[in-house]
Design a protein around this motif. Structure first.
Motif, short mmCIF file in Angstrom:
data_model
loop_
_atom_site.label_atom_id
_atom_site.label_comp_id
_atom_site.label_asym_id
_atom_site.label_seq_id
_atom_site.Cartn_x
_atom_site.Cartn_y
_atom_site.Cartn_z
N ARG A 1 0.84 -1.22 0.00
CA ARG A 1 0.00 0.00 0.00
C ARG A 1 0.86 1.25 0.00
N GLU B 1 2.46 1.65 -3.42
CA GLU B 1 1.45 2.01 -4.42
C GLU B 1 1.09 3.49 -4.32
N ALA B 2 1.06 3.99 -3.07
CA ALA B 2 0.75 5.41 -2.87
C ALA B 2 1.85 6.27 -3.48
N LEU C 1 1.44 6.57 -7.31
CA LEU C 1 0.07 6.88 -7.70
C LEU C 1 0.00 7.66 -9.01
N ASP C 2 0.98 8.54 -9.25
CA ASP C 2 0.92 9.38 -10.45
C ASP C 2 1.63 8.73 -11.64
N PHE C 3 1.97 7.47 -11.53
CA PHE C 3 2.70 6.78 -12.61
C PHE C 3 1.71 5.92 -13.39
N PRO C 4 1.39 6.29 -14.66
CA PRO C 4 0.35 5.55 -15.39
C PRO C 4 0.81 4.16 -15.79
N VAL C 5 0.02 3.16 -15.42
CA VAL C 5 0.26 1.77 -15.81
C VAL C 5 -1.05 1.29 -16.42
N ARG D 1 0.03 -7.66 -7.13
CA ARG D 1 0.35 -6.25 -6.86
C ARG D 1 1.84 -6.04 -6.72
N PHE E 1 2.04 14.34 -21.99
CA PHE E 1 0.67 14.48 -22.48
C PHE E 1 0.55 15.64 -23.46
N PHE F 1 -4.87 11.31 -17.84
CA PHE F 1 -4.64 10.26 -16.85
C PHE F 1 -5.02 10.77 -15.46
N ALA G 1 -5.02 9.71 -11.57
CA ALA G 1 -4.46 8.73 -10.63
C ALA G 1 -5.53 8.24 -9.67
#
Lengths: 167, 269
Positions: A40, A43-44, A47-51, A107, A163, B3, B5
């Protein structure tokens, strides 16, 4: 004296397996809780890393470089999970003790892949896939599972400008 | 495309049930199921006993011997004397449907057993430990009691029940818990049978000698003497605890007013 034999018998038949089961449960659940806490937390951080699992790159991604990244974990059952799953195997149904184990594996594999990509300076991963394989037999007769491997892989990309088309 | 989050949703792939709840439900449930099946199968064996008479059984197994039995030489004096003793005791059981046959097993572990068709097997270990004919007579009388109550067939049925369980759960060490539950249920049944066999055996000994002296002396020795620990463990695995057993026998002899003192007959070998 025969009373003692009876007690020793009772202990060997029920007490000892129960004790081993409880010790296995104690260690197994401690390790599991600790692992979930770590998952957890990491993962936090990501969080802003697109997968994403798209198999083609979104049109608006303007990419300068790309590479395949992988993350894998090999995870084993504890004795408690194995025994309870064995009992479940007699009557059927959801093997509830295995579910958190495989959840952790999925995970963790995704996390390792993402961490690897970020370390190499990539901005996102697409076409992410998960594979699993039974690793080896725990017993010589070919029965029993020693562990499973969970492998996550995908295409990591570095944006030329983040982006670019949408912002 | 933008995107956004999001934190991963938890609990979709993992059941809410606490592992210990899952474990206890399975263990208690399966142990109960196995015990119920074991009891049900005992009733099936009882039913079979009702339909197959002792005479049919004697005809069927009249000259049967277990394949793995290693006997002593057929001209052994002890074999002759033991067979004679069995015949004398059996003469006090009018209308016995079996022709009793005695075999001496080569084993050094003290035990005696009743097998289908009137076959009594005593081990060399037992013959080495008995010190008087009266002691041996009671052990043999006890086995005759099993024939009278047809426990030997029940024991066979129990063996089949347990091996069926082993077949079902083969390769699954967890299910050993269920097998043990079934085993303990079955053992509870067998204790009562042992007590009944003791009482019948005691009756035969009394008819033969006019008293029941030294009937339980072998067990008293085992109770005090720790040197034959191995024998005790083996014998206990198929017979009730010796302490309770002696007390039960004494009570029964008192109830029937059978003298507990009398002339002791020496072994004739």
């Amino acid at each position: 004296m025969e009373g003692n034999i009876e007690q020793i018998n009772l202990f060997l038949n029920f007490g000892l397996p129960f004790l081993i089961l409880m010790i296995a449960y104690f260690f197994g659940s401690y390790i599991e809780k600790r692992h979930f806490r770590s998952i957890r937390k990491r993962e936090a951080e990501l969080l802003d890393f697109p997968v994403v699992s798209f198999d083609t790159m979104p049109d608006d991604w303007n990419v300068s470089r790309s590479d395949m990244v992988t993350g894998s974990i090999v995870i084993s059952l504890d004795y408690f999970k194995r025994v309870i799953a064995g009992l479940r195997g007699l009557i059927g149904g959801r093997i509830k003790t295995y579910e958190p184990l495989l959840e952790r594996a999925r995970r963790e594999a995704l996390l390792r892949m993402s961490e690897e990509a970020r370390t190499q300076g990539y901005d996102a991963i697409f076409n992410v896939r998960l594979e699993t394989s039974r690793l080896a037999n725990a017993r010589r007769d070919g029965k029993g599972v020693a562990g499973v491997e969970m492998l996550a892989f995908g295409t990591a990309v570095k944006f030329a400008s983040r982006f670019a088309n949408s912002e | 495309m933008r995107f956004v989050a999001k934190r991963q949703k938890e609990g979709v792939n993992v059941s809410d049930t606490h592992p210990l709840v899952e474990a206890s439900t399975l263990i208690v449930g399966l142990a109960a199921i196995f015990a119920i099946i074991a009891v049900a199968l005992i009733f099936v064996v009882e039913l079979a006993l009702y339909f197959v008479s002792a005479e049919d059984e004697a005809n069927l197994f009249g000259d049967w011997l277990p394949d793995d039995l290693i006997t002593v030489a057929p001209n052994d004096e002890r074999l002759y004397q033991t067979q004679l003793l069995v015949d004398r005791l059996a003469s006090h059981w009018p209308g016995a449907p079996y022709t009793f046959r005695v075999e001496i097993d080569d084993s050094e572990i003290a035990n005696a057993m009743a097998l289908p068709g009137g076959l009594i097997i005593v081990t060399q270990g037992l013959l080495n430990q008995v010190e008087s004919e009266n002691e041996l007579a009671f052990v043999l009388g006890h086995e005759l009691g099993h024939f009278r109550n047809r426990d030997h067939i029940r024991a066979l049925g129990r063996g089949i029940v347990l091996s069926m369980f082993f077949a079902v759960v083969t390769g699954n060490d967890a299910a050993g818990i269920g097998i043990k539950a079934a085993d303990i249920t079955l053992r509870g049944f067998s204790r009562r049978q042992e007590t009944r066999a003791d009482e019948f055996g005691l009756g035969l000994v009394h008819s033969e000698y006019g008293h029941v002296d030294e009937s339980w002396r072998l067990f008293e020795r085992w109770n005090i003497d720790g040197s034959s620990f191995l024998d005790l463990v083996t014998y206990l695995s198929t017979h009730p605890e010796t302490g309770d057993r002696i007390a039960d026998m004494k009570r029964h002899a008192e109830l029937e007013r059978w003298p507990v003192d009398g002339e002791i007959t020496d072994l004739s070998w």
